[in-house]
Motif scaffolding. Structure first.
Motif, short mmCIF file in Angstrom:
data_model
loop_
_atom_site.label_atom_id
_atom_site.label_comp_id
_atom_site.label_asym_id
_atom_site.label_seq_id
_atom_site.Cartn_x
_atom_site.Cartn_y
_atom_site.Cartn_z
N UNK A 174 64.03 -31.02 1.65
CA UNK A 174 64.19 -32.02 0.32
C UNK A 174 63.94 -33.56 0.90
N UNK A 205 53.22 -28.55 10.88
CA UNK A 205 52.12 -28.85 9.97
C UNK A 205 52.62 -28.87 8.64
N UNK A 206 52.51 -29.95 7.62
CA UNK A 206 52.98 -29.96 6.41
C UNK A 206 51.75 -29.69 5.45
N UNK A 207 52.18 -28.54 4.56
CA UNK A 207 51.23 -27.88 3.76
C UNK A 207 51.14 -28.26 2.33
N UNK A 208 52.34 -28.78 1.93
CA UNK A 208 52.55 -29.15 0.36
C UNK A 208 53.60 -30.11 0.49
N UNK A 221 51.33 -35.80 8.59
CA UNK A 221 51.36 -35.48 9.86
C UNK A 221 50.40 -36.46 11.00
N UNK A 244 63.19 -18.03 2.54
CA UNK A 244 62.82 -19.76 2.91
C UNK A 244 63.65 -20.45 2.15
N UNK A 272 48.24 -33.46 4.97
CA UNK A 272 48.51 -33.29 6.64
C UNK A 272 48.31 -34.83 6.87
N UNK A 296 56.88 -29.42 2.29
CA UNK A 296 56.97 -27.72 2.81
C UNK A 296 55.72 -27.67 4.20
N UNK A 297 56.46 -26.94 5.04
CA UNK A 297 55.51 -26.45 6.02
C UNK A 297 55.27 -24.94 5.70
N UNK A 298 54.70 -24.37 6.63
CA UNK A 298 54.30 -22.97 6.29
C UNK A 298 55.70 -22.23 6.14
N UNK A 299 56.61 -22.30 6.95
CA UNK A 299 58.19 -21.66 6.74
C UNK A 299 59.35 -22.36 6.36
N UNK A 300 59.13 -23.56 6.22
CA UNK A 300 60.35 -24.37 5.96
C UNK A 300 60.09 -25.28 4.74
N UNK A 301 61.13 -25.58 4.04
CA UNK A 301 61.14 -26.51 2.92
C UNK A 301 62.27 -27.57 3.40
N UNK A 322 59.97 -32.37 -2.45
CA UNK A 322 60.31 -31.60 -1.40
C UNK A 322 59.09 -31.50 -0.49
N UNK A 375 47.80 -24.43 3.00
CA UNK A 375 47.28 -25.93 2.42
C UNK A 375 46.19 -25.72 1.33
#
Lengths: 444, 484, 132
Positions: C73, C43-46, C97, A318, C94, C66-71, C64, B478
């Motif tokens: 900047x 879904x934003x996780x971080x 979101x 990623x 969240x 982060x979602x589960x599978x993307x970052x 940055x 999360x």
């Protein structure tokens, strides 16, 4: 060929379906100038029985056989492995699976890794452990790089000269193209690392020690933690024999920020140096800087407990060039093996086994001393220790080899001035009888 | 219409290790002490970890049940693109597990371990022969580790020439490990867009390659399953500017005995023994990533390597070497398996393996291209990349198709990679799947494509035949729970 | 994913081509991400945020998502010093979101409050979105 199922008829039918007439046409996009234009010069294909014969011949070339007791250590340890481990870890559902990218069909691997992470975190005294690195040496290099990421603008790290020489070499290999500087901390006469030079320093991102160190010496970890933290650096605690923490205090409790080491002792044979696994953990606050895969607990659509790979945004697939490491494949089945070994021993068994290892190695240490060798370092040791012989030890070593005992690793090539100094390692596989033989041969 | 092999089986529940057991049990024998208890200072002693105590039966059932929740190549077809999930021969396990091999300590003097050294030496030679390159180190423990070794060799080469370079050319189809490995050596990746035909465009390379650039990393066949036809010309451009060409050998399974990497202009290449050379992937590892180079770069290879003087095998180190990559000889057990595989296959069947791998992928491509959108309708190598473009109108995604395939008894293909194809479905059947197996798979995919039109919710709610349903990855990320 | 006409795009903030918003209140500017950005991310996780006291030039990366599978900047639209970060995001990312305009990320004291005028207003931003 038993691995290739196609019959000539299958191939013809497939050519027809694709609309080509032969293999040549299938490879039409490979330019002539790139072609392999000769037959590969490899031995003729062997049947299973032919392969068995070939491999049997190679095995006879080994002068050290399974009957030998190996008292070498130094990052690879001879321990008993219960037959349950190869039997169950050879189950092909576990062995022939890929990385658990599709969690619903890999819950076995995933729960197994989650259990490994948990047992490892408890063993090392850290909040989080990852699902393994390649080995103890590369794990140390990654730990120091992690320290530099956390230390942001700092450009230096320090590591003890009493860390396994091969581990240090790997660190140097990894660091060579970088702008980072590595400072080596010397060791004292008692075999422990001298961290006095840290006082007054404030630009080290991380300082690494190994305990028990390469000489088997147990470092003064709490004092080290204080000195390292005083210097504003992260404390990286390495190890090569995790069994030690069945008996000794664990590095996390003693103040380490990042803990990493080799886990081969936990259910894997020496196997000429691999595969084993790099065990790697840290304090919770550094988890986003952790290299390697992590498994986390979650729930499914029905609210049932399940496991997935998580925090993947740290990883190369990623974050690409900004990833916390380039690691992708880790040590997979070895990780599950280590967990199964820890589960088989249990807390009670781990302590008992660690104690037995300690007692037996102390027995040999004392015996060798009485036989006239001198113990080089006065500090307490676990499993391994260094002795110096008055006379050339090589003839004794040869005689022991004839009695199927591989006795002692010559340290002269690792440290200048270590002539006639040998590292001995004793585990539960070395019986009292074997140890007495070594002692009496030294006495002769 | 054929159904896949997927049915519901008996799934046992099994708690976490520490939710079982009782203090005082044990699962393995420990010898009683026959030596006096030695003194140990209290201040060094810890409590020992809080591990559960389990009996042998409890441990065995635990892992047996876990294994039954898993899917491996031995369970069924595993067309995971770029991962080459071919059959893992059982005989190789036996030889890697032979006691003479497993009991070998890596620090034995050479005279005592001629057998294990011979395997390394012969494997080095076999891999050189298969790739067409001149020298090999088997030390790297995985593909990405081999890439790092390769980048360190690039760096050593340029430093040796007197000038460190700062950039590296990186096609947008590259695996993430490529830029991450290059970055460890301080190289800034310069992205190259794939051309219209899915392969690299020579002019773009000519424009971007300069004397600050260390070279290029090329995966060939690339991750779209296409052969980089211009590789020789690209290599010439890179060499003219003093750069080197790195070959990512992840897709070597398509080209054994067919392509000579040296003739392609490749200077450094890594192999994935756990892909091309059939060693089991163990749910994530261990792998092995030998690095192969041309003669000029031999001196930079990781050390030690193994040499043979006609009578004795010995470990050698070159002073120009980049040094050690691993504590010992890498994942040695994996090397033994690959060695056995090559001895079994010989030149004849290795070449056939590549031919059949390409045949199988081409067959699947032709049979499915009217059902799934094909990203590039060109002759493919060992894998074909489709996408969910045709299914989007029914609100069905690649993920849904993958999950439905699981219920039908297949491991899904690689999904959402390469990134240049949105919603990618990357199918690599490998050579060890029979025509009947491919036909059933093809029929099942067609059935799923129909279901996407008629009953999209069936796909949305898949899988349903496993221990768990779809898992909440957002919750896992999360509020990370990484330790029980 | 939302169609352009479904997006919530308030009039009282300014927007950037990187799909962030900025709002001047008194002499500080709050910065967050637009409804379009949160919708694209999923879904934003971080959320990785800078430290209070850090200073940035316009266009610098300041964190940055982060979602589960993307970052992705975050780039600062107006140069200045960070005076506050939204600590709520540490445990509840969240928020971005659920309420992208309530869920600000950082508050800065700009070197020049006028710089915000250079950013897109709602209509100009809509134009950017239609081109995407």
């Amino acid at each position: 060929m038993r691995y290739l199922p196609h019959t000539d008829e299958d191939i013809r039918n497939m050519f027809d379906a694709i609309g080509v007439k032969d293999f040549e046409e299938l490879f039409i996009t490979v330019p002539e100038s790139c072609r392999y234009d000769k037959e590969m010069a490899l031995p003729d294909p062997k049947t299973e029985w032919g392969l068995n014969k070939y491999m049997a011949e190679i095995r006879t070339m080994m002068k050290v056989t399974p009957e030998h007791t190996v008292l070498l250590g130094a990052g690879r340890y001879q321990h008993n492995i219960p037959s349950t481990i190869p039997s169950i870890m050879g189950r092909s559902e576990l062995l022939t699976a890929y990385t658990p990218y599709q969690p619903e069909m890999a819950q076995g691997t995933l729960q197994g890794l989650f259990e490994y992470q948990t047992l490892t975190a408890r063993l090392l005294g850290v909040d989080v452990a990852n699902a393994s690195m390649y080995d103890g040496a590369s794990a140390l290099a990654e730990a120091l790089l992690m320290g530099l990421r956390i230390g942001k603008k700092k450009k230096r790290v320090a590591m003890s000269a009493a860390i396994h020489p091969h581990f240090r070499e790997v660190v140097r290999t990894y660091f060579h193209p970088t702008e980072f500087e590595i400072v080596e901390l010397p060791f004292l006469e008692n075999g422990r690392t001298d961290f006095s030079s840290l006082s007054g320093e404030d630009d080290f991102a991380a300082v690494a020690l190994q305990s028990p160190n390469f000489f088997g010496v147990v470092e003064e970890m709490e004092a080290a933690a204080e000195a390292i933290h005083q210097a504003g650096a992260l404390f990286v605690a390495g190890f090569s024999e995790p069994l030690a923490f069945g008996l000794l205090k664990n590095p996390g409790d003693e103040g380490a920020d990042i803990v990493c080491g080799e886990g081969q002792s936990f259910g894997m044979p020496e196997s000429f140096g691999g595969p084993g696994l790099g065990m790697f953990g840290c304090k919770k606050k550094y988890v986003r800087n952790l290299p390697g895969r992590l498994v986390g607990e979650t729930t499914d659509l029905d609210g049932n407990r399940g496991y997935v790979l998580t925090l993947a945004t740290r990883e190369q697939h990623i974050r690409r060039e900004k990833a916390t490491s380039n690691i992708c494949s880790n040590q997979g089945i070895c990780t599950l093996t280590a967990a199964m070994y820890m589960a088989s021993l249990g807390g009670t068994g781990l302590r008992k086994l660690a104690r037995l290892n300690y007692d037996r190695s102390e027995y040999l240490k004392q015996g060798l001393e009485e036989a006239g060798a001198s113990v080089c370092f006065s500090s307490p040791t676990f499993n391994e220790f260094v002795v110096e012989f008055k006379d050339d030890f090589r003839p004794v070593q040869k005689r022991l080899m004839e009695q199927k005992i591989v006795a002692g690793l010559d340290l002269a090539k690792y440290y200048p001035g270590f002539d006639n100094r040998y590292l001995f390692c004793v585990t539960e596989t070395a019986s009292k009888e074997v140890l007495d033989t070594v002692i009496s041969e030294v006495k002769k | 219409m054929k159904n896949g092999p997927g049915r519901s089986g008996l799934i046992m529940d099994e708690p976490l290790l520490w939710e079982k057991g009782k203090k005082g049990r044990n699962g393995m024998s420990i010898p009683e002490s026959d030596v006096p208890a030695a003194a140990l200072a209290d201040e060094l002693c810890g409590e020992g970890p809080d591990f559960p105590d389990l009996s042998e039966v409890e441990v065995v059932r635990h892992y047996t049940r876990l294994s039954q929740w898993n899917f491996g190549v031995d369970t069924g077809m595993y067309p995971l693109g770029s991962c080459t999930m071919k059959y893992n021969p059982k005989i190789n396990e036996k030889h890697a597990g032979a006691e003479e091999i497993t009991s070998a300590h890596p620090l034995l003097d050479d005279e005592y371990c001629q057998g294990t050294l011979r395997i390394i030496y012969e494997l080095q030679n076999f891999l050189a022969e298969i790739t067409g390159l001149d020298a090999v180190s088997v030390q790297p423990a995985a593909g990405a580790h081999g890439e790092l070794a390769g980048m360190l060799i690039f760096d050593a080469y340029h430093q040796n020439k007197g000038k460190k370079r700062s950039k590296i050319l990186m096609p947008d189809t590259a695996h993430g490990t490529n830029p991450a490995s290059a970055a460890l050596c301080g190289y800034k990746p310069v992205p190259i867009k794939s051309g219209e035909r899915g392969i690299l465009d020579v002019e773009q390379i000519r424009e971007l390659m300069d004397e600050e650039t260390a070279g290029i990393m090329i995966t060939n066949p690339n991750t779209l399953g296409l052969f980089e036809e211009n590789i020789r010309e690209i290599a010439e451009i890179v060499h003219e500017k003093g750069g080197l060409v790195y070959g990512d050998g992840a897709n070597m399974n398509a080209i054994m005995g067919i392509v000579d990497l040296k003739k392609c202009g490749v200077d450094v290449l890594h192999l994935n023994l756990h892909k091309t050379f059939s060693t089991p992937h163990g749910g994530g590892g261990p792998g092995a990533g030998p690095v192969c180079v041309v003669e000029e770069l031999k001196k930079f290879l990781p050390s030690p390597r193994v040499d043979f003087d006609g009578s004795t095998y010995k470990q050698v180190e070159d002073t120009a070497s980049i040094g050690r990559m691993h504590g010992f000889h890498g994942n040695y057990g994996v090397l033994v398996r690959a060695f056995c595989y090559i001895l079994t296959m010989g030149a004849e069947y290795l070449e056939k393996a590549s031919q059949y791998a390409v045949l199988n992928a081409s067959y699947v491509k032709v049979k499915l291209k009217d059902h799934l959108h094909l990203a590039y309708d060109r002759p493919c190598m060992h894998e074909a990349v489709f996408s969910d473009k045709n299914q989007q109108e029914n609100n069905v995604s690649t993920l849904d198709i993958a999950k439905r395939l699981m219920d039908c008894g297949y491991h899904p293909p690689t999904i959402y990679f390469p990134l240049v194809v949105p919603g990618a479905i990357m199918i690599e059947p490998t050579e060890t799947e029979s025509l009947e197996e491919l036909d059933t798979f093809i029929e099942v995919v067609k059935k799923i494509v129909k279901e996407a039109e008629t009953d999209p919710d069936l796909l949305h709610n898949s899988p349903s035949r496993f221990k768990v349903k779809r898992l909440d990855e957002t919750q896992a990320a999360r509020n990370p729970c990484l330790c029980g | 994913m939302k169609e352009v006409h479904e997006l919530n795009l308030p009039e009282d903030v300014r927007y950037t081509k990187d799909h962030e918003w900025a709002k001047l209140t008194g002499d500080t500017i709050k910065i967050g991400i637009s409804d379009y950005a949160q919708d694209q991310m999923g879904d934003i996780v971080f959320v990785e945020m800078p430290d209070v006291g850090d200073t940035f030039e316009e266009g610098d990366e300041f964190g940055t998502l982060e979602s589960v599978k993307a970052v992705s900047e975050l780039y600062i639209p107006v140069g200045g010093e960070v005076v506050a970060i939204n600590e709520e995001l540490e445990d509840t990312p969240e928020l971005l979101n659920q309420d992208p305009y309530g869920g600000w990320i950082v508050e800065i004291k700009p070197k020049d409050t006028q710089e915000i005028e250079q950013l897109f207003d709602r209509d100009a931003y809509l134009g950017v979105l239609k081109d995407e």
